[in-house]
Write an enzyme that holds these catalytic residues in place. Sequence first.
Site, PDB file in Angstrom:
ATOM      1  N   GLY A  71      32.004  37.174  58.261  1.00 21.76           N
ATOM      2  CA  GLY A  71      32.843  36.272  59.025  1.00 21.76           C
ATOM      3  C   GLY A  71      32.363  34.831  59.019  1.00 21.76           C
ATOM      4  N   THR A  72      31.059  34.628  59.065  1.00 21.49           N
ATOM      5  CA  THR A  72      30.522  33.260  59.113  1.00 21.49           C
ATOM      6  C   THR A  72      30.878  32.491  57.856  1.00 21.49           C
ATOM      7  OG1 THR A  72      28.717  33.854  60.612  1.00 21.49           O
ATOM      8  CG2 THR A  72      28.403  31.890  59.260  1.00 21.49           C
ATOM      9  N   ASN A 152      33.911  36.966  71.618  1.00 18.27           N
ATOM     10  CA  ASN A 152      32.837  37.929  71.362  1.00 18.27           C
ATOM     11  C   ASN A 152      31.866  38.098  72.530  1.00 18.27           C
ATOM     12  OD1 ASN A 152      32.170  35.159  70.513  1.00 18.27           O
ATOM     13  ND2 ASN A 152      30.165  35.989  70.010  1.00 18.27           N
ATOM     14  N   GLN A 180      36.159  40.023  65.873  1.00 18.07           N
ATOM     15  CA  GLN A 180      36.052  41.045  66.920  1.00 18.07           C
ATOM     16  C   GLN A 180      37.331  41.870  67.071  1.00 18.07           C
ATOM     17  OE1 GLN A 180      33.453  42.055  68.678  1.00 18.07           O
ATOM     18  NE2 GLN A 180      31.985  40.506  68.030  1.00 18.07           N
ATOM     19  N   ALA A 201      32.843  43.559  58.049  1.00 15.30           N
ATOM     20  CA  ALA A 201      32.872  45.023  58.042  1.00 15.30           C
ATOM     21  C   ALA A 201      31.961  45.641  59.087  1.00 15.30           C
ATOM     22  CB  ALA A 201      32.490  45.541  56.651  1.00 15.30           C
ATOM     23  N   THR A 238      28.870  37.486  41.527  1.00 18.98           N
ATOM     24  CA  THR A 238      29.138  38.895  41.246  1.00 18.98           C
ATOM     25  C   THR A 238      29.493  39.648  42.525  1.00 18.98           C
ATOM     26  OG1 THR A 238      27.582  38.860  39.385  1.00 18.98           O
ATOM     27  CG2 THR A 238      28.160  41.025  40.285  1.00 18.98           C
ATOM     28  N   CYS A 331      24.111  36.247  67.294  1.00 18.00           N
ATOM     29  CA  CYS A 331      23.801  35.120  66.418  1.00 18.00           C
ATOM     30  C   CYS A 331      22.967  34.056  67.106  1.00 18.00           C
ATOM     31  CB  CYS A 331      25.091  34.518  65.874  1.00 18.00           C
ATOM     32  SG  CYS A 331      26.077  35.683  64.928  1.00 18.00           S
TER      33      CYS A 331
END
Length: 382
Positions: A71-72, A152, A180, A201, A238, A331
């Site tokens: 997400g960041t 969050n 969230q 995820a 990749t 975080c």
Amino acid sequence: MQKVYLDNAATTQVRSEVIERMQEALAVHYGNPSSTHSFGRSAKTAVEQARKTIAKTLNAQPSEIIFTSGGTEADNMILRCAVRDLGVQTIITTRIEHHAVLHTVEELEKEYGTQVWYVELDADGNPDLQHLEQLLKKDDSKKLVSLMHVNNEIGNITDIAAVAELCKEHNALFHSDTVQSIGHYPWDVQEIPIDFMTAAAHKFHGPKGIGFAFIRKNSGLKPLIVGGAQERGFRAGTEPFHNIVGLEEAFIKAYEHLEEETKTVKELKRYFIEKVQQEIPDAVFNGLSGDMEKSTYTLVNVRLPFDAQKALMLLFHLDMKGIACSKGSACQSGSDQGSHVLSQLLEGEELEKPSLRFSFSMYNTKEELDYTVQVLKEFAAS
């Protein structure tokens, strides 16, 4: 010692089916998805199938799903590229967004001179939509609104549909940090005219280090990371194939079992609120987290009636008793600055009292919640 994990808003336990799928990917399908031989082609096919799976559930197009490290990165990519590529001059947000948004807009303010305006909050921590509309009308600059769907820390749910309509009416772009809520709520991007969304995820029982951005078709955004043609040229590097199939499996299971698992977790939250109210009657729930109808079913943020000195030992005491929770976003753990979210809602003695976030999943039990409340009650009496 009993072990109780109540920090699911920080990260979740990985489903066994996800682990099995990732193990197979690591052991068998190890080709580079960019390679043209059969090993690479099989990996590429699986990556594209994961993209289609996600797109179908969100009612999006596969080309609108870009895999990221989480997400960041997705928030950074969208906000930075919107300023750089789309001529966004003003970003409208709140002071209780995730730091992935707040710190990014602060940097954009320094680097590009981007105007940053903050929507006022009501007493419960909801963005004032009337003030948002005033800001949208304030001048003729190109604007982007960034408001998270589920907070969050306090669990408040923003009326995304109403925000999207306001943005559409005033020709502004709309980005939402939905980290969230994706995997926990149904989404249809055709019904809600949102331009950008983000997901991770590990918030819905998948692996860490993988997520995605939804970027509306023909947005005009260009790559932030260059050096290869991966992700249809939008994000070089990749692809972490094992993580992508892990994300897909977690996503499939989340939405296959959404109704039953929502019911289970919602009942755990209701039970926890009732136990806290019974055993620690002076406790207060921050924001709307104690309201079963107006906040997410996955977390509560409770302010406990302990003085500041005693509060210093609370998290340590819980950890020693085997209980994992959080005093704010994971975080910012390790920081003594406290919660930037609560600092916008509380003041004085209220802010000095300890507030803890307890967040739940299908892997929790009522017995664990009984134990947790009992530990809190004993700490209060000590």
